[in-house]
Design a protein around this motif. Structure first.
Motif, short mmCIF file in Angstrom:
data_model
loop_
_atom_site.label_atom_id
_atom_site.label_comp_id
_atom_site.label_asym_id
_atom_site.label_seq_id
_atom_site.Cartn_x
_atom_site.Cartn_y
_atom_site.Cartn_z
N ARG A 5 0.83 -1.19 0.00
CA ARG A 5 0.00 0.00 0.00
C ARG A 5 0.87 1.25 0.00
O ARG A 5 1.94 1.28 0.59
CB ARG A 5 -0.92 0.03 1.23
N SER A 6 0.41 2.27 -0.68
CA SER A 6 1.12 3.54 -0.71
C SER A 6 1.16 4.16 0.68
O SER A 6 0.19 4.07 1.44
CB SER A 6 0.42 4.51 -1.68
N PRO A 7 2.25 4.84 1.04
CA PRO A 7 2.29 5.56 2.31
C PRO A 7 1.50 6.86 2.29
O PRO A 7 1.45 7.58 3.30
CB PRO A 7 3.79 5.84 2.50
N SER A 8 0.87 7.18 1.17
CA SER A 8 0.07 8.41 1.10
C SER A 8 -0.95 8.45 2.23
O SER A 8 -1.63 7.46 2.51
CB SER A 8 -0.65 8.50 -0.24
N GLN A 9 -1.07 9.60 2.85
CA GLN A 9 -2.02 9.78 3.94
C GLN A 9 -3.37 10.30 3.44
O GLN A 9 -4.28 10.48 4.23
CB GLN A 9 -1.44 10.74 4.98
N THR A 10 -3.46 10.53 2.16
CA THR A 10 -4.71 11.04 1.57
C THR A 10 -5.33 10.05 0.60
O THR A 10 -6.54 9.86 0.59
CB THR A 10 -4.44 12.36 0.82
N MET A 11 -4.50 9.41 -0.22
CA MET A 11 -4.98 8.49 -1.24
C MET A 11 -4.95 7.05 -0.72
O MET A 11 -3.99 6.64 -0.06
CB MET A 11 -4.13 8.58 -2.50
N ARG A 12 -5.98 6.30 -1.01
CA ARG A 12 -6.01 4.87 -0.73
C ARG A 12 -5.66 4.17 -2.04
O ARG A 12 -6.46 4.11 -2.97
CB ARG A 12 -7.40 4.47 -0.25
N LYS A 13 -4.45 3.65 -2.13
CA LYS A 13 -4.00 3.06 -3.38
C LYS A 13 -2.88 2.07 -3.11
O LYS A 13 -2.30 2.03 -2.01
CB LYS A 13 -3.52 4.13 -4.35
N PHE A 14 -2.57 1.28 -4.12
CA PHE A 14 -1.45 0.35 -4.06
C PHE A 14 -0.23 0.97 -4.74
O PHE A 14 -0.35 1.62 -5.77
CB PHE A 14 -1.79 -0.96 -4.78
#
Length: 394
Positions: A371-380
């Motif tokens: 999973r991406s570490p992005s704190q806004t986007m839910r994505k792989f």
């Protein structure tokens, strides 16, 4: 719960957010996180109300965690309020109406077919690199006329647009954003083909010449459409494949009932919202669900939580491609800030799922997803899978 337990940005809540969101909804319609000084709105009715009430919950002070603050640039379509927002939106809205989107359909469908054929031929793939990313890359090239240096460079730039305004933002995210804007100014715009949306925006100010020629408004409008359309649609497609790995019965149903694909797109958007959250700010005291919200407050509409609210969606943690009210999700926002590119995103997703249902019997995980570490986007960031070909597919 302790105040720290409310934190949307704690690692546990980012990795497995839905149990956390359920706890937030149980606590009430609006919650104050004193450590981050933000008001959380996790329920569907209340989050929808915040997004619809653009007079009391404004976008012009910023729609991200950091807000506009002292930033030199803002994103014209999402960080303005009427009448400025109205003027800018009208300048680019015609490109996203039914006629122009239908004109793109043959090329989008051809791209989806090519991407799906290549992926199935490979068999074992990273679904992000082989499916989720190429589709929006090609769609945005067709829409705007922009051809970036490489797929990876574009992925890094689009990722940085969102992450530069997060609590965990680093200097590197800002550097990537500047790099993208510099490329757009020095290479991208000068190299645009004739009669494309990018040239219409930057040279003519949009369909009705509504974009200001002075300053950065035209450039930032183009950048917003281009980069936001890459990351969000790529996240949606990756999340879709991840969901079908976990829910193979729904993939079987979709293969048997391709007429369900448009509704499946809506259900997938509800089930895994690409944007977890969106912010609004108050300029005067107001209220949400009977709770008084002070002026100058940061109000966080938790879109991904609202989409799992059982008051709106019965049995919300179940993926159901036949769900009757799936389209009422908030993943594209609502009201005057409804996502401008949503018609194109729907076309991309529908085209890709159509081609995959024709060719893929099932998806099998071949490694641990990242999973991406992005704190806004839910994505792989990575999704290793095997595409088991359907009978008759070489």
């Amino acid at each position: 719960m302790r105040p720290s337990d409310l934190d949307l940005y704690q690692p546990e809540a980012l990795l497995d957010p839905y149990a956390h969101y359920a706890k937030l909804r149980e606590l009430g319609p609006v919650l104050f996180d004193p450590e981050r000084e933000i008001w959380l709105v996790p329920g569907y009715a209340e989050a929808s109300g915040v997004l619809r009430n653009h007079k009391e919950f404004v976008s012009g002070d910023g729609v991200t965690y950091e807000g506009v603050g002292d930033r030199l640039e803002r994103y014209p379509l999402i960080e303005n309020d009427p009448p400025v927002h109205t003027r800018i939106r009208r300048a680019v809205q015609p490109a996203f109406t039914k006629g122009p989107i239908e004109q793109l359909r043959p090329a989008i469908e051809a791209a989806a077919k090519s991407i799906a054929e290549k992926a199935v031929a490979l068999g074992e793939i990273d679904a992000v690199q082989a499916v989720a990313q190429p589709m929006p890359d090609k769609a945005m090239e067709l829409l705007t006329g922009l051809t970036p240096p490489s797929a990876q460079t574009l992925a890094d730039w689009s990722d940085a647009v969102v992450r530069a305004q997060e609590p965990a933002a680093s200097a590197r995210h800002s550097e990537l954003l500047i790099e993208a804007l510099n490329w757009l100014t020095e290479v991208g715009v000068p190299g645009l083909p004739a009669h494309c949306l990018g040239r219409l925006i930057t040279e003519s100010g949009g369909a009705n010449r509504g974009l200001e020629a002075d300053g950065s408004e035209r450039l930032m409008t183009l950048a917003s459409i281009w980069l936001a359309g890459i990351d969000s649609t790529g996240a949606m497609l990756g999340n879709a494949i991840g969901a079908f790995i976990e829910h193979p019965d729904q993939w079987e149903l979709l293969r048997a009932r391709p007429d369900l694909i448009p509704n499946a797109v809506e259900e997938l958007l509800r089930f895994e919202a690409p944007f977890r959250i969106f912010y609004r700010r108050t300029r005067a005291e107001t209220e949400i669900g009977g709770t008084t919200i002070p002026a100058s407050a940061a109000v966080c509409a938790v879109l991904a939580s609202a989409n799992r609210d059982p008051r709106q969606f019965p049995d919300p943690d179940r993926l159901d491609v036949t769900r009757e009210n799936a389209r009422t999700h908030l993943s594209f926002g609502t009201s005057i800030h409804l996502c401008l590119g949503s018609p194109l995103a729907r076309l991309e997703a529908t085209s890709m799922l159509t081609e995959l249902t024709r060719r893929v019997l099932r998806f099998e995980r071949t490694g641990e997803p990242v999973r991406s570490p992005s704190q806004t986007m839910r994505k792989f960031d990575s999704l290793p899978v095997r595409l088991v070909p359907a009978p008759g597919v070489a």
